[in-house]
Design a protein around this motif. Sequence first.
Motif, PDB file in Angstrom:
ATOM      1  N   ALA A 148       0.864  -1.182   0.000  1.00 46.26           N
ATOM      2  CA  ALA A 148       0.000   0.000   0.000  1.00 46.26           C
ATOM      3  C   ALA A 148       0.896   1.227   0.000  1.00 46.26           C
ATOM      4  N   ASN A 149       0.792   2.038  -1.055  1.00 49.18           N
ATOM      5  CA  ASN A 149       1.509   3.306  -1.111  1.00 49.18           C
ATOM      6  C   ASN A 149       0.641   4.356  -0.434  1.00 49.18           C
ATOM      7  N   ASP A 150       1.125   4.898   0.664  1.00 49.11           N
ATOM      8  CA  ASP A 150       0.294   5.766   1.503  1.00 49.11           C
ATOM      9  C   ASP A 150       1.124   6.945   1.991  1.00 49.11           C
ATOM     10  N   THR A 151       0.479   7.888   2.667  1.00 51.83           N
ATOM     11  CA  THR A 151       1.142   8.985   3.366  1.00 51.83           C
ATOM     12  C   THR A 151       0.589   9.016   4.774  1.00 51.83           C
ATOM     13  N   VAL A 152       1.456   8.827   5.757  1.00 51.04           N
ATOM     14  CA  VAL A 152       1.047   8.735   7.158  1.00 51.04           C
ATOM     15  C   VAL A 152       1.809   9.781   7.962  1.00 51.04           C
ATOM     16  N   PRO A 156       5.465  10.003   3.193  1.00 48.68           N
ATOM     17  CA  PRO A 156       5.138   8.981   2.193  1.00 48.68           C
ATOM     18  C   PRO A 156       5.734   7.634   2.620  1.00 48.68           C
ATOM     19  N   VAL A 157       4.905   6.614   2.708  1.00 49.28           N
ATOM     20  CA  VAL A 157       5.365   5.302   3.151  1.00 49.28           C
ATOM     21  C   VAL A 157       4.838   4.224   2.206  1.00 49.28           C
ATOM     22  N   ALA A 158       5.530   3.102   2.210  1.00 49.19           N
ATOM     23  CA  ALA A 158       5.060   1.892   1.550  1.00 49.19           C
ATOM     24  C   ALA A 158       4.905   0.832   2.628  1.00 49.19           C
ATOM     25  N   VAL A 159       3.672   0.408   2.860  1.00 48.82           N
ATOM     26  CA  VAL A 159       3.407  -0.665   3.808  1.00 48.82           C
ATOM     27  C   VAL A 159       3.381  -1.958   3.006  1.00 48.82           C
TER      28      VAL A 159
END
Length: 416
Positions: A148-152, A156-159
């Motif tokens: 999951a390419n997300d922003t937390v 910007p993070v990749a989980v």
Amino acid sequence: MRHSLIGLAGIFVVAACGAGDDTVAPPPTATNEAPGVTSEPTADDESPEPEIVPFEIVPSSPVDVTVSGLTMHRERTVPDGAPTPLVEFDEIRSGGPPPDGIPPVDEPKFLNVGDVDFLADNEPVLALEIDGDARAYPVQIMTWHEIANDTVGGVPVAVSYCPLCNSAVAYDRRLDDRVLDFGTSGLLYNSALVMYDRQTETLWSHFTGEGIIGELTGTDLDVFPLATVSWQTFREANPDGLVLSRDTGFSRDYGRNPYPGYDDVDGVPFLFEGEVDGRYTALTRIVGVEDGAAAVGIPLADLRDAEVVTGSIDGRPLMAWWASGTASALESSAIVDGVDVGATGVFVPVVDGTPLTFSAVGDGTFTDAETGSTWNLLGEAVAGDLSGSRLEPYVHVDTFWFAWSTFRPDTEIVTG
């Protein structure tokens, strides 16, 4: 750029024309389909995805491949000035699907904790918190998407989640002055997910976060602590948190485990050709902890028996917790019916410079002998003198022994 990556996957596998000693089938699933790949179109998909058939490895193929604009040969040579791959081409295998055949979640949507009605208390979720932004990524979704390419918390993070090595890692997508987006390559290295970034098409090891082939070879991504815990644990600790929605843009059988029985302790990892460190069986569950160049592994069976295990890593104190109530995502056809393997947390047992001594209460919480405060599995004091305090977490993975000992052969073992 996309065509070069598809070519990379293609040289490792050729559709089998007949059975042979090198034939490789997809991992066991209820329908013999790889996760994320269906044989019929769905309402949410623009076109049918390819049906997965057995593949035959052709290690002697002389075909050249292009990654990041560089032609790299199966003879293990690269053009002058190109980064030397960290992994031999013949050590990488196709897992079955093509690039992004297991589609990452690129535009994640979230629900408030109170609006979630599709998770049972014991279902595993990946818990990530950055700068007060707490999010849960249900494994029932991640097992079908893996990234999951997300922003937390503005980051910007990749989980990422790899079912075959039962590991979850969260990476910082920022690299110098650019932000990377990650996809699934369809390839495996030591039976672990190989990611690629869409900006340079470098291949990355999910397990180590290191670029292994391509322009960014040798580059390491920064990692954030990510915990696999029960939905109940996350919900109670983060009533204002966010939860990845099933509204992913894809139609998948969320809640079903495509790999039933895969976590059999006496089983064999899919497409793993290395030698397993004989101290444990390949699929023995291990809590792996890294701190800089140091690594320790804690057998889950020992941690489960003790509930609290203490030790050290690179001279720093280390404490691991175990609490019951989290289902295995890999045991039963329905994740909710998975055997209770519990959940873990790994922390530095120090608050404001004061070392603390912990014991399990027995209800999924822990207490320190010095103040009698109560702590949840995510390392937050929820009652007592230290209420509101947080323990510093270590980056750790709940994984299988074959993966941990292969990627971290220098690991020490801590049993408590």
